[in-house]
Scaffold this motif. Structure first.
Motif, PDB file in Angstrom:
ATOM      1  N   GLY A 176      -0.903   5.448  -4.163  1.00 53.94           N
ATOM      2  CA  GLY A 176      -1.742   4.896  -3.108  1.00 53.94           C
ATOM      3  C   GLY A 176      -0.959   4.399  -1.920  1.00 53.94           C
ATOM      4  N   TRP A 231      -1.795  -3.640   1.713  1.00 52.95           N
ATOM      5  CA  TRP A 231      -2.501  -2.469   2.234  1.00 52.95           C
ATOM      6  C   TRP A 231      -2.581  -2.465   3.748  1.00 52.95           C
ATOM      7  N   SER A 235       0.286   0.027   5.865  1.00 51.59           N
ATOM      8  CA  SER A 235      -0.391   1.282   6.177  1.00 51.59           C
ATOM      9  C   SER A 235      -0.559   1.370   7.684  1.00 51.59           C
ATOM     10  N   SER A 243      -7.338   6.552   3.984  1.00 53.06           N
ATOM     11  CA  SER A 243      -7.689   5.851   2.755  1.00 53.06           C
ATOM     12  C   SER A 243      -9.198   5.674   2.649  1.00 53.06           C
TER      13      SER A 243
END
Length: 327
Positions: A176, A231, A235, A243
């Motif tokens: 992820g 996250w 990112s 995502s």
């Protein structure tokens, strides 16, 4: 001598408080760009000066596992790069900062661009970056047959039990995370994690039948720093949109099949330990739901969150655990 980072953060806070005084979004971006640039430069200095505790541990851990498992030497060398300014974690931050400085057309609007500058500055905080290194450290620790302890998180079995999580094999803490791979959707509409070439050895270490789809991973993923606290910081703007796109595609597919879909970011997983305050003020589940479920960015809210942690900044890092610690 460079202006201390904390002073730059206060400059940012003061400038943002002047929003009601007529400052344009362009002025805010210009000031934040200077702050973000300085944050990235100072993080590079910390890494090059070997000042981050977890960077030192990552180098030690990878050397130890390379001795225990010579077949993993190349993988250990690649993961060790994250402890340096030449590693993918830092280089991605630097690239994102340069895009936000120099490529305004890469963003939907200036509000989105400002949020990206704020997120990069937050990710470049030495305390936060130090915490983020716990993911590759813990991947390495799990290869050590109990000779090395995890850092900034509870041990593997305890974490899986606490989160009713499944073991997706070596490297699953990095699934992820766009630093290490990306979700690829096949012709049937199912998404699987695809490691970048430097990390493909993870695929060879597990039975292909254990390879999780996005739907399985999102429901049964275990704790990771990136998944639960990093996250929005680690990112890029584009990564976040990808995502959300994969999640929406998977959710719709589940609905067509009459299945229940569980978001990867529906809640934060249990498992963090001894994180800095600068990490813990923002949870991935909160930002994912607020930023994308509502399909909005909020520069003002991000500014407030960022600013509230800014006064806590300093260049020191806390010691996690020694390399000799066992389970």
């Amino acid at each position: 001598m460079p202006v201390p980072l904390v002073r730059w953060m206060w400059i940012t806070l003061i400038s943002l408080l002047l929003l009601g005084c007529g400052d344009s979004i362009e002025d805010q971006i210009a000031r934040q760009a200077d702050t973000t640039r300085q944050a990235v430069v100072q993080l590079k200095q910390q890494l090059d000066g070997n000042k981050l505790t977890n960077a030192m541990l990552l180098r030690q851990y990878t050397q130890k596992v390379a001795e225990i498992r010579p077949d993993l030497k190349m993988l250990m060398e690649q993961l060790a790069k994250d402890a340096t300014s030449k590693g993918p974690m830092f280089l991605r931050l630097s690239k994102r900062a340069n895009t936000a400085y120099n490529q305004p057309l890469s963003f939907v609007d200036n509000n989105e661009r400002l949020v990206e500058l704020l997120d990069v500055a937050s990710a470049a905080d030495p305390l936060v970056f130090n915490d983020a290194l716990s993911d590759p450290i813990n991947v390495v620790a799990d290869f050590s047959n109990g000779q090395l302890s995890r850092v900034n998180s509870i041990e593997k079995k305890a974490s899986e039990t606490a989160n009713a999580a499944k073991d997706f094999g070596p490297g699953s803490q990095l699934m992820g995370n766009p630093t290490y791979g990306q979700w690829q959707t096949n012709s049937s509409g199912t998404s699987f994690w695809q490691w970048y070439i430097a990390y493909r050895v993870f695929d060879s270490l597990i039975d292909s039948r254990r390879r999780p789809s996005y739907g399985q991973w999102s429901r049964y993923r275990d704790y990771s720093y990136y998944g639960d606290y990093g996250w929005e910081r680690y990112s890029s703007n584009r990564d976040k949109k990808n995502s959300y796109k994969v999640e929406q595609q998977t959710r719709k597919k589940f609905e067509r099949q009459g299945k229940t879909f569980t978001s990867a970011y529906s809640k934060n997983r249990t498992g963090s330990s001894s994180l800095s305050k600068n990490s813990s003020w923002s949870k991935s589940s909160d930002r994912f739901k607020s930023s994308y479920a509502a399909k909005q960015y909020s520069a003002n809210r991000s500014s407030n969150r960022f600013s509230s942690s800014s006064s806590q900044r300093n260049s020191s890092t806390r010691t996690s655990r020694s390399i000799s610690g066992g389970k």
